[in-house]
Design an enzyme around this catalytic site. Structure first.
Site, PDB file in Angstrom:
ATOM      1  N   HIS A  92      15.315  90.864  63.103  1.00  0.00           N
ATOM      2  CA  HIS A  92      14.898  89.460  63.125  1.00  0.00           C
ATOM      3  C   HIS A  92      13.909  89.222  64.277  1.00  0.00           C
ATOM      4  O   HIS A  92      13.837  90.021  65.212  1.00  0.00           O
ATOM      5  CB  HIS A  92      16.099  88.524  63.314  1.00  0.00           C
ATOM      6  CG  HIS A  92      16.890  88.311  62.058  1.00  0.00           C
ATOM      7  ND1 HIS A  92      17.852  89.201  61.635  1.00  0.00           N
ATOM      8  CD2 HIS A  92      16.866  87.311  61.134  1.00  0.00           C
ATOM      9  CE1 HIS A  92      18.380  88.754  60.501  1.00  0.00           C
ATOM     10  NE2 HIS A  92      17.810  87.614  60.174  1.00  0.00           N
ATOM     11  N   LYS A 117      15.901  84.895  67.905  1.00  0.00           N
ATOM     12  CA  LYS A 117      17.266  84.781  67.351  1.00  0.00           C
ATOM     13  C   LYS A 117      18.298  85.002  68.450  1.00  0.00           C
ATOM     14  O   LYS A 117      18.174  85.937  69.238  1.00  0.00           O
ATOM     15  CB  LYS A 117      17.455  85.793  66.209  1.00  0.00           C
ATOM     16  CG  LYS A 117      18.800  85.640  65.516  1.00  0.00           C
ATOM     17  CD  LYS A 117      18.816  86.274  64.143  1.00  0.00           C
ATOM     18  CE  LYS A 117      20.178  86.156  63.491  1.00  0.00           C
ATOM     19  NZ  LYS A 117      20.594  84.761  63.282  1.00  0.00           N
TER      20      LYS A 117
HETATM   21  P1  NAP Z   1      15.929  76.768  66.153  1.00  0.00           P
HETATM   22  O1  NAP Z   1      14.461  76.858  65.875  1.00  0.00           O
HETATM   23  O2  NAP Z   1      16.418  76.985  67.538  1.00  0.00           O
HETATM   24  O3  NAP Z   1      16.425  75.337  65.598  1.00  0.00           O
HETATM   25  C1  NAP Z   1      17.667  74.771  65.922  1.00  0.00           C
HETATM   26  C2  NAP Z   1      17.443  73.305  66.183  1.00  0.00           C
HETATM   27  O4  NAP Z   1      18.708  72.690  66.457  1.00  0.00           O
HETATM   28  C3  NAP Z   1      16.554  73.079  67.420  1.00  0.00           C
HETATM   29  O5  NAP Z   1      15.683  71.999  67.156  1.00  0.00           O
HETATM   30  C4  NAP Z   1      17.579  72.713  68.497  1.00  0.00           C
HETATM   31  O6  NAP Z   1      17.053  71.920  69.540  1.00  0.00           O
HETATM   32  C5  NAP Z   1      18.585  71.940  67.677  1.00  0.00           C
HETATM   33  N1  NAP Z   1      19.871  71.873  68.381  1.00  0.00           N
HETATM   34  C6  NAP Z   1      20.584  72.900  68.891  1.00  0.00           C
HETATM   35  N2  NAP Z   1      21.699  72.459  69.497  1.00  0.00           N
HETATM   36  C7  NAP Z   1      21.681  71.105  69.359  1.00  0.00           C
HETATM   37  C8  NAP Z   1      22.554  70.086  69.782  1.00  0.00           C
HETATM   38  N3  NAP Z   1      23.680  70.355  70.471  1.00  0.00           N
HETATM   39  N4  NAP Z   1      22.235  68.802  69.471  1.00  0.00           N
HETATM   40  C9  NAP Z   1      21.109  68.512  68.806  1.00  0.00           C
HETATM   41  N5  NAP Z   1      20.223  69.460  68.375  1.00  0.00           N
HETATM   42  C10 NAP Z   1      20.511  70.740  68.648  1.00  0.00           C
HETATM   43  O7  NAP Z   1      16.728  77.812  65.234  1.00  0.00           O
HETATM   44  P2  NAP Z   1      16.436  78.226  63.707  1.00  0.00           P
HETATM   45  O8  NAP Z   1      15.660  79.493  63.661  1.00  0.00           O
HETATM   46  O9  NAP Z   1      15.966  77.037  62.945  1.00  0.00           O
HETATM   47  O10 NAP Z   1      17.927  78.610  63.253  1.00  0.00           O
HETATM   48  C11 NAP Z   1      18.981  77.666  63.326  1.00  0.00           C
HETATM   49  C12 NAP Z   1      20.273  78.321  62.829  1.00  0.00           C
HETATM   50  O11 NAP Z   1      20.136  78.616  61.418  1.00  0.00           O
HETATM   51  C13 NAP Z   1      20.604  79.651  63.509  1.00  0.00           C
HETATM   52  O12 NAP Z   1      22.017  79.750  63.665  1.00  0.00           O
HETATM   53  C14 NAP Z   1      20.115  80.697  62.491  1.00  0.00           C
HETATM   54  O13 NAP Z   1      20.780  81.927  62.595  1.00  0.00           O
HETATM   55  C15 NAP Z   1      20.462  79.991  61.216  1.00  0.00           C
HETATM   56  N6  NAP Z   1      19.716  80.433  60.023  1.00  0.00           N
HETATM   57  C16 NAP Z   1      20.437  80.512  58.872  1.00  0.00           C
HETATM   58  C17 NAP Z   1      19.816  80.825  57.685  1.00  0.00           C
HETATM   59  C18 NAP Z   1      20.621  80.813  56.412  1.00  0.00           C
HETATM   60  O14 NAP Z   1      20.063  81.069  55.321  1.00  0.00           O
HETATM   61  N7  NAP Z   1      21.921  80.488  56.499  1.00  0.00           N
HETATM   62  C19 NAP Z   1      18.440  81.108  57.668  1.00  0.00           C
HETATM   63  C20 NAP Z   1      17.717  81.013  58.865  1.00  0.00           C
HETATM   64  C21 NAP Z   1      18.376  80.667  60.052  1.00  0.00           C
HETATM   65  P3  NAP Z   1      16.545  72.679  70.893  1.00  0.00           P
HETATM   66  O15 NAP Z   1      15.423  73.573  70.460  1.00  0.00           O
HETATM   67  O16 NAP Z   1      16.119  71.531  71.753  1.00  0.00           O
HETATM   68  O17 NAP Z   1      17.718  73.453  71.412  1.00  0.00           O
END
Ligand code: NAP
Length: 267
Positions: free
Chosen positions: A156, A160
């Protein structure tokens, strides 16, 4: 129309989820939620997603502000944020689609408990291709598992934060379940030094992090003389977002319970 709210809307997945909801038939953006100190607070969802048009929905800092404006929440954030959002959904009778990975066993237990009262879809990977691969892995484990050395390799992007990926762990679980093994007993997370020979009853996990790779997974079944590899490569986050939106349109038709993408796809 199903009105969908998106938490973590300014994140990598959040932005693509806005695009996917906007493009989906039968779905509307109900609300987008960002952190209280996020520069995107108050900005239109269309601008957050780079759509080149306004959607008439401005980002807010809490679900409380928009409780009446959505039917289903899609949450791809962090385990701590997701559990808080899950409690909100239970309290307000909303369904939730969870994409967040990296939950501890105790956090997963809370999730399962809450799902007794509300509809929850929880999948480490919402792509159709990965869910097809899970079924191929069941077949491969049945046919070759006994004589194979089984290894899961994933790569990844550098941002991540959890390892191995939720998808890699799910792939390992599916193989272990098919073999009648307990993944906790047979998993080996990386090797270093004088490891000794590989025991047969083991599922190895190798994690690679770098660049902008959206998500690559390979499960190897290696025997003496041949090797089968089941590989999935995600080229765009849109594949996960479309699956999550499909789940959000499906979950209101179900009762309370914990579902995964295999249920949504009818596998
Ligand atoms: P990311 O770019 O870091 O996005 C996460 C978002 O959530 C950011 O805007 C973050 O804000 C916000 N956030 C985190 N903690 C928070 C809180 N306590 N209160 C309010 N907002 C909060 O990550 P991503 O790449 O989108 O991935 C997010 C999650 O999805 C990960 O766990 C990843 O492994 C998972 N994922 C799953 C799949 C699937 O198919 N299931 C696919 C892709 C990703 P800040 O940046 O300000 O912290």
């Amino acid at each position: 129309m199903t009105r969908i709210a998106i938490t973590g809307a300014a994140g990598r997945m959040g932005r693509v989820l806005i695009q996917a909801v906007d493009a989906a038939e039968g779905a509307d953006i109900g609300a987008v939620i960002v952190r209280h100190d996020d520069p995107m607070l108050g900005i239109d969802a269309g601008a957050i997603a780079g759509l080149g048009k306004d959607l008439g929905i401005s980002a807010v800092a809490s679900l409380d502000e928009v409780a009446d404006q959505f039917d289903v929440l899609i949450d791809f954030t962090t385990p701590v944020a997701t559990l808080a959002n899950l409690a909100f959904c239970q309290h307000h009778g909303k369904c939730i689609v969870i994409g967040t990975t990296g939950f501890s066993d105790a956090e997963k237990a809370i999730l399962a408990d809450t799902a007794k009262h509300t509809g929850v879809v929880f999948a480490p990977n919402y792509s159709v291709g990965v869910n097809l691969c899970l079924n191929l892995l069941r077949m491969a484990a049945k046919v070759m598992g006994e004589e194979s050395d089984i290894e899961v390799v994933e790569m990844h992007h550098r941002h991540k934060v959890d390892a191995p990926s939720g998808t890699a762990l799910r792939m390992g679980e599916v193989v272990a379940e098919t073999m009648g093994w307990d993944l906790k007993e047979v998993a080996c997370y990386g090797r270093e030094g004088q490891t000794g020979a590989r025991p047969h009853k083991q599922i190895g996990f190798e994690t690679i992090r770098g660049g902008d790779v959206v998500g690559d997974h390979t499960v190897m079944f290696a025997t003496e003389g041949e090797r089968v590899e089941v590989t999935h490569k995600a080229q765009s986050r849109m594949t996960f977002a479309r699956g999550a939106v499909r789940s959000a349109l499906w979950i209101p038709t179900q009762g309370a319970g914990l579902y995964d993408m295999q249920d949504v796809l009818g596998f």
